[in-house]
Design a protein around this motif. Structure first.
Motif, PDB file in Angstrom:
ATOM      1  N   TRP A 185      43.547 -16.467  -6.756  1.00  0.00           N
ATOM      2  CA  TRP A 185      44.193 -15.507  -5.860  1.00  0.00           C
ATOM      3  C   TRP A 185      43.298 -15.097  -4.701  1.00  0.00           C
ATOM      4  O   TRP A 185      43.787 -14.748  -3.617  1.00  0.00           O
ATOM      5  CB  TRP A 185      44.686 -14.286  -6.647  1.00  0.00           C
ATOM      6  N   GLN A 245      44.330 -15.326  -0.849  1.00  0.00           N
ATOM      7  CA  GLN A 245      44.075 -14.292   0.136  1.00  0.00           C
ATOM      8  C   GLN A 245      43.415 -14.864   1.389  1.00  0.00           C
ATOM      9  O   GLN A 245      43.717 -14.446   2.511  1.00  0.00           O
ATOM     10  CB  GLN A 245      43.185 -13.209  -0.468  1.00  0.00           C
ATOM     11  N   GLN A 269      45.643 -16.011   4.226  1.00  0.00           N
ATOM     12  CA  GLN A 269      46.417 -15.058   5.015  1.00  0.00           C
ATOM     13  C   GLN A 269      46.053 -15.107   6.494  1.00  0.00           C
ATOM     14  O   GLN A 269      46.869 -14.806   7.354  1.00  0.00           O
ATOM     15  CB  GLN A 269      46.209 -13.640   4.484  1.00  0.00           C
ATOM     16  N   THR A 323      50.189 -17.157   3.468  1.00  0.00           N
ATOM     17  CA  THR A 323      50.621 -16.436   2.281  1.00  0.00           C
ATOM     18  C   THR A 323      51.082 -15.024   2.617  1.00  0.00           C
ATOM     19  O   THR A 323      50.876 -14.527   3.708  1.00  0.00           O
ATOM     20  CB  THR A 323      49.476 -16.350   1.266  1.00  0.00           C
ATOM     21  N   ASP A 324      51.694 -14.403   1.645  1.00  0.00           N
ATOM     22  CA  ASP A 324      52.178 -13.035   1.765  1.00  0.00           C
ATOM     23  C   ASP A 324      51.043 -12.084   1.399  1.00  0.00           C
ATOM     24  O   ASP A 324      50.599 -12.039   0.254  1.00  0.00           O
ATOM     25  CB  ASP A 324      53.374 -12.838   0.825  1.00  0.00           C
ATOM     26  N   ALA A 325      50.567 -11.309   2.370  1.00  0.00           N
ATOM     27  CA  ALA A 325      49.433 -10.421   2.132  1.00  0.00           C
ATOM     28  C   ALA A 325      49.746  -9.389   1.064  1.00  0.00           C
ATOM     29  O   ALA A 325      48.886  -9.032   0.253  1.00  0.00           O
ATOM     30  CB  ALA A 325      49.032  -9.728   3.437  1.00  0.00           C
ATOM     31  N   THR A 326      50.974  -8.913   1.034  1.00  0.00           N
ATOM     32  CA  THR A 326      51.351  -7.904   0.043  1.00  0.00           C
ATOM     33  C   THR A 326      51.267  -8.469  -1.369  1.00  0.00           C
ATOM     34  O   THR A 326      50.733  -7.838  -2.285  1.00  0.00           O
ATOM     35  CB  THR A 326      52.769  -7.390   0.318  1.00  0.00           C
ATOM     36  N   ALA A 327      51.782  -9.678  -1.560  1.00  0.00           N
ATOM     37  CA  ALA A 327      51.752 -10.307  -2.883  1.00  0.00           C
ATOM     38  C   ALA A 327      50.320 -10.578  -3.320  1.00  0.00           C
ATOM     39  O   ALA A 327      49.952 -10.333  -4.476  1.00  0.00           O
ATOM     40  CB  ALA A 327      52.552 -11.610  -2.859  1.00  0.00           C
ATOM     41  N   GLY A 331      47.543  -9.043  -2.352  1.00  0.00           N
ATOM     42  CA  GLY A 331      46.870  -7.779  -2.649  1.00  0.00           C
ATOM     43  C   GLY A 331      47.303  -7.207  -3.982  1.00  0.00           C
ATOM     44  O   GLY A 331      46.482  -6.705  -4.759  1.00  0.00           O
ATOM     45  N   ALA A 332      48.604  -7.291  -4.272  1.00  0.00           N
ATOM     46  CA  ALA A 332      49.113  -6.770  -5.534  1.00  0.00           C
ATOM     47  C   ALA A 332      48.583  -7.569  -6.720  1.00  0.00           C
ATOM     48  O   ALA A 332      48.239  -7.009  -7.765  1.00  0.00           O
ATOM     49  CB  ALA A 332      50.638  -6.789  -5.529  1.00  0.00           C
ATOM     50  N   THR A 375      44.898  -6.699  -7.268  1.00  0.00           N
ATOM     51  CA  THR A 375      44.775  -5.362  -7.860  1.00  0.00           C
ATOM     52  C   THR A 375      45.100  -5.393  -9.351  1.00  0.00           C
ATOM     53  O   THR A 375      44.393  -4.815 -10.177  1.00  0.00           O
ATOM     54  CB  THR A 375      45.707  -4.379  -7.136  1.00  0.00           C
ATOM     55  N   THR A 406      40.242  -5.969  -4.099  1.00  0.00           N
ATOM     56  CA  THR A 406      41.192  -5.373  -3.164  1.00  0.00           C
ATOM     57  C   THR A 406      40.547  -5.047  -1.822  1.00  0.00           C
ATOM     58  O   THR A 406      41.225  -4.660  -0.881  1.00  0.00           O
ATOM     59  CB  THR A 406      41.791  -4.083  -3.750  1.00  0.00           C
TER      60      THR A 406
END
Length: 298
Positions: A221, A225, A228, A233-237, A239-240, A243, A287
């Motif tokens: 992951w 990241q 990005q 990629t999807d930054a929200t996905a 980051g989640a 985390t 994160t």
């Protein structure tokens, strides 16, 4: 994660990194070509990445001091099916500030790598069970990544052609749907595979999810990241996911009373960037937007 845990890891990590460099400088050992675990290239990489993160000049100076040792290791001709000191040396040197000495070393190691690729030199010897090594790119994947990085920077001659050759040699007979973690990270950077599924099981405390497996998924992951920057990629996905995985690391530690319960070496000495405190430190701070990717030399 507990702030006290993080502070302890960072203090222990810094001291261990500096001591690792001193050990190499004081040793007369002829380091093997594969040295990502404790040798010059792996240690330089960790020191240089740590310096880029915390701007610690002592870390930078120790990384630079390993330059002759990294070149000597890269000159060795022993290759196994694991990222070696030639590809690894290139990846490490790219984190040092450009100087005539760094550029000269990079050029020499690049020539050695080009010779390996054009002359078809493969791994020598059977590495046996690679299960515990799969967090590190294989020899062919490491070569492809190093050539890709050189080509992206247009540093040397026909680097794009060499990068294509390295990529072709790696992908010959490789099943991209069943890659180990280290090779999957390389494949993502080269745009060959898609983002992995979200680790929903990380939040379930009843799920059997050993710390080593969490670290493997964190490595993947963190590579996601990195993509990005190119809008891949999807930054929200990402980051989640990071985390959730970082929280699971902390949960495992709180449950077991130690980071690693299945190794002989105690936590405070288990500094491996593969399955040790270096990996845990990066994972727990995953994160952070500038979190360095130490684990797989990527």
């Amino acid at each position: 994660a507990d702030p006290d845990d993080l502070a302890t890891m960072m203090t222990t990590g810094r001291a261990t990194l500096l001591a690792s460099a001193d050990r190499i400088l004081d040793s007369r050992t002829q380091w093997a070509s594969t040295d990502a675990f404790a040798g010059p290239a792996g240690t330089m990489y960790a020191l240089a990445r740590a310096h880029s993160w915390v701007a610690d000049e002592e870390l930078r100076d120790h990384a630079t001091s390993l330059l002759p040792a990294v070149v000597r290791a890269a000159r060795g001709g022993s290759h196994r099916d694991l990222l070696d000191a030639r590809a690894g040396g290139i990846l490490a040197l790219q984190w040092l500030a450009p100087t005539p000495q760094v550029d000269e070393a990079l050029a020499e190691i690049w020539e050695l790598l080009v010779a390996d690729l054009t002359e078809g030199r493969g791994p020598a010897g059977d590495p046996g069970d690679r299960q515990w090594l799969q967090q590190v790119p294989s020899l062919a994947a490491g070569r492809a990544l190093a050539a890709h990085r050189i080509s992206a920077r247009s540093r040397f001659g026909p680097a794009a052609e060499i990068a294509e050759l390295a990529r072709a040699q790696w992908l010959d007979g490789v099943d991209l749907t069943h890659l180990p973690p280290g090779d999957r990270c390389v494949a993502m950077e080269l745009g060959l595979v898609e983002t992995p599924p979200f680790p929903t099981h990380a939040a379930n405390p009843e799920t059997d999810y050993p710390t080593r497996d969490v670290l493997d998924d964190l490595a993947v992951w963190l590579s996601v990241q990195r993509g990005q920057a190119d809008g891949v990629t999807d930054a929200t996905a990402a980051g989640a996911a990071l985390t959730a995985l970082a929280h699971r690391l902390s949960a495992n530690r709180n449950r077991d009373g130690a980071w690693f319960t299945d190794v002989i070496v105690t936590d405070h000495r288990n500094f491996s960037a593969i399955h040790g405190l270096a990996a845990v430190t990066i994972g727990t701070l995953a994160t952070h937007p500038d979190c360095p990717h130490v684990r797989v030399l990527a």
